[in-house]
Scaffold this active site. Structure first.
Site, PDB file in Angstrom:
ATOM      1  N   ARG A  71       0.838  -1.206   0.000  1.00 21.27           N
ATOM      2  CA  ARG A  71       0.000   0.000   0.000  1.00 21.27           C
ATOM      3  C   ARG A  71       0.873   1.257   0.000  1.00 21.27           C
ATOM      4  NH1 ARG A  71      -5.290  -1.485   0.584  1.00 21.27           N
ATOM      5  NH2 ARG A  71      -5.711  -3.455   1.633  1.00 21.27           N
ATOM      6  N   ASP A 102      -8.845   2.051  -6.011  1.00 19.02           N
ATOM      7  CA  ASP A 102      -8.942   3.504  -6.112  1.00 19.02           C
ATOM      8  C   ASP A 102      -7.642   4.214  -5.706  1.00 19.02           C
ATOM      9  OD1 ASP A 102     -10.957   5.480  -6.867  1.00 19.02           O
ATOM     10  OD2 ASP A 102     -10.598   6.267  -4.848  1.00 19.02           O
ATOM     11  N   ASP A 127     -13.844  -5.966  -3.401  1.00 21.87           N
ATOM     12  CA  ASP A 127     -14.977  -5.193  -2.878  1.00 21.87           C
ATOM     13  C   ASP A 127     -15.958  -4.749  -3.973  1.00 21.87           C
ATOM     14  OD1 ASP A 127     -13.792  -5.478  -0.453  1.00 21.87           O
ATOM     15  OD2 ASP A 127     -13.245  -3.381  -0.179  1.00 21.87           O
TER      16      ASP A 127
HETATM   17  O1  F6P Z   1      -9.081  -5.150  -0.864  1.00 26.74           O
HETATM   18  C1  F6P Z   1      -9.995  -4.363  -0.121  1.00 26.74           C
HETATM   19  C2  F6P Z   1     -10.051  -4.918   1.230  1.00 26.74           C
HETATM   20  O2  F6P Z   1     -10.311  -6.255   1.047  1.00 26.74           O
HETATM   21  C3  F6P Z   1     -11.078  -4.311   2.193  1.00 26.74           C
HETATM   22  O3  F6P Z   1     -12.346  -4.833   2.110  1.00 26.74           O
HETATM   23  C4  F6P Z   1     -10.422  -4.584   3.523  1.00 26.74           C
HETATM   24  O4  F6P Z   1     -10.871  -3.675   4.507  1.00 26.74           O
HETATM   25  C5  F6P Z   1      -8.991  -4.392   3.232  1.00 26.74           C
HETATM   26  O5  F6P Z   1      -8.815  -4.784   1.895  1.00 26.74           O
HETATM   27  C6  F6P Z   1      -8.050  -5.188   4.134  1.00 26.74           C
HETATM   28  O6  F6P Z   1      -6.766  -5.083   3.651  1.00 26.74           O
HETATM   29  P1  F6P Z   1      -5.413  -5.496   4.384  1.00 26.74           P
HETATM   30  O7  F6P Z   1      -4.818  -6.553   3.512  1.00 26.74           O
HETATM   31  O8  F6P Z   1      -4.587  -4.276   4.391  1.00 26.74           O
HETATM   32  O9  F6P Z   1      -5.741  -6.008   5.750  1.00 26.74           O
END
Ligand code: F6P
Length: 343
Positions: A71, A102, A127
């Site tokens: 991220r 996004d 999502d």
């Molecule tokens: O990809 C989107 C998502 O699946 C969301 O629904 C969720 O809140 C988030 O990713 C969780 O991501 P991470 O891998 O950072 O815990």
């Protein structure tokens, strides 16, 4: 021609199908593809792996992303955009295909509009909440995982005459909860788009039990909000590079409320990252492949600043600037149809 491809944000099944298709179409046009590692981090640091049809042909069946993801937001650290631009020219790219949600696509859009970098976007997320495309790949696999889990949980819920609360992903939109709720004949769903009404939910569960259904299934989207709560229920206060908190925990809260109000024994299962794992469905492999082919063609045709998208059954391209910034929440039509079963 040299094309860079990267995957950013939460992984999802179908990413490898896109990568494979980009590599194939660029190769067929006499070009070369480099895979940038771990999203924008790889683009900043210039970390890559060479991709060609021979080392990508069978990745279509694999979940996740062979490139790794992160991220990382290049706009977060002062020098990162400059580093990214320097890496871009040092590696001699003619285009970058950014596959992401996004956040990732928002960065691609800024790099294109502010620095004229030749960017092409490809939407992904389980999502299903990106605008300008009818469906995102990953969603189909994910709702099938939830459906399979709920079908299993149903038999134990029934045996113990319990209510089973299943918490799904879906940060801003209830697509996963709504689709899987309809597919599994859930008794109630909670989604971010509709104000949570605990009285109604508990009445329905009690009523159905009175009428002979000895168990209950409630599907809760992680992004639904408790009534009167200012914010999401979170499992960690930490914030990522794009300002997102880590959601989780709402399902257990809902389970506690149900048990307290109805006196029906209730359990909660949080499906979490299981929903993003494993092999992609046939639908996601084909959609990912089609999007990847079109993204590769945009690169070859030097048609930059665009995002590939599914419109009906056709793959189209839309301006990146229009595609980012606004999320696509559940259509009212879907909610309305689902609501017929939650009366
Ligand atoms: O990809 C989107 C998502 O699946 C969301 O629904 C969720 O809140 C988030 O990713 C969780 O991501 P991470 O891998 O950072 O815990």
């Amino acid at each position: 021609m040299k094309v860079g491809v990267l995957t950013g944000g939460g992984d999802c099944p179908g990413l490898n199908a896109v990568i494979r298709a980009v590599v194939r179409v660029v190769h067929n046009a006499g070009g070369q593809t480099l895979g940038l590692l771990e999203g924008w981090r790889g683009a900043i640091e210039g970390n890559y792996t060479a991709l060609h049809p021979e080392n990508t042909d069978d990745i279509i069946a694999r979940g996740g992303t062979i490139l790794g993801s992160s991220r990382t937001n290049p706009y977060k650290q002062p020098d990162d955009v400059d580093k990214l631009i320097a890496s871009f020219y040092r590696l001699g790219f003619d285009a970058i295909v950014a596959i992401g949600g996004d956040d990732t696509l928002g960065v691609a859009n800024k790099l294109h509009s502010e620095h004229n970098l030749p960017m092409i976007g490809c939407p992904k997320t389980i999502d299903n909440d990106l605008s300008s495309t009818d469906v995102t790949f990953g969603f189909d696999t994910s709702i099938n995982i939830v459906m399979d889990a709920v079908d299993r949980l149903r038999t134990t819920a029934e045996s113990h005459r319990r209510v089973m609360v299943i918490e799904t992903m879906g940060r801003h939109a209830g697509w996963i909860a709504c689709y899987s709720g309809v597919a599994t004949a859930a008794d109630y769903i909670l989604v971010p788009e509709v104000e949570v009404d605990f009285d109604r939910m508990c009445d329905i569960l009690v009523e159905r039990r009175k009428n002979g259904k000895q168990y209950g299934i409630v599907i809760v989207s992680e992004g639904a909000k408790l009534p009167d709560a200012a914010d999401f229920v979170t499992q960690a206060a930490e914030i990522d590079d794009f300002g997102h908190v880590r959601l989780g925990g709402l399902g257990q809260m809902v389970a506690d409320i149900i048990e307290k109000r109805t006196e029906i024994e209730t359990r909660c299962v949080t499906l979490g990252h299981l929903q993003r794992g494993g092999a992609p469905s046939a639908y996601d492999r084909v959609l990912g492949t089609r999007l990847g082919l079109h993204a590769g063609r945009l690169a070859i045709n030097k048609d930059f600043g665009k995002m590939v998208a599914l419109l009906g059954t056709k793959i189209v391209s839309v301006p990146l600037a229009e595609a980012v910034g606004t999320l696509r929440t559940l259509d009212e039509e879907f909610l309305d149809e689902a609501a017929e079963f939650f009366k």
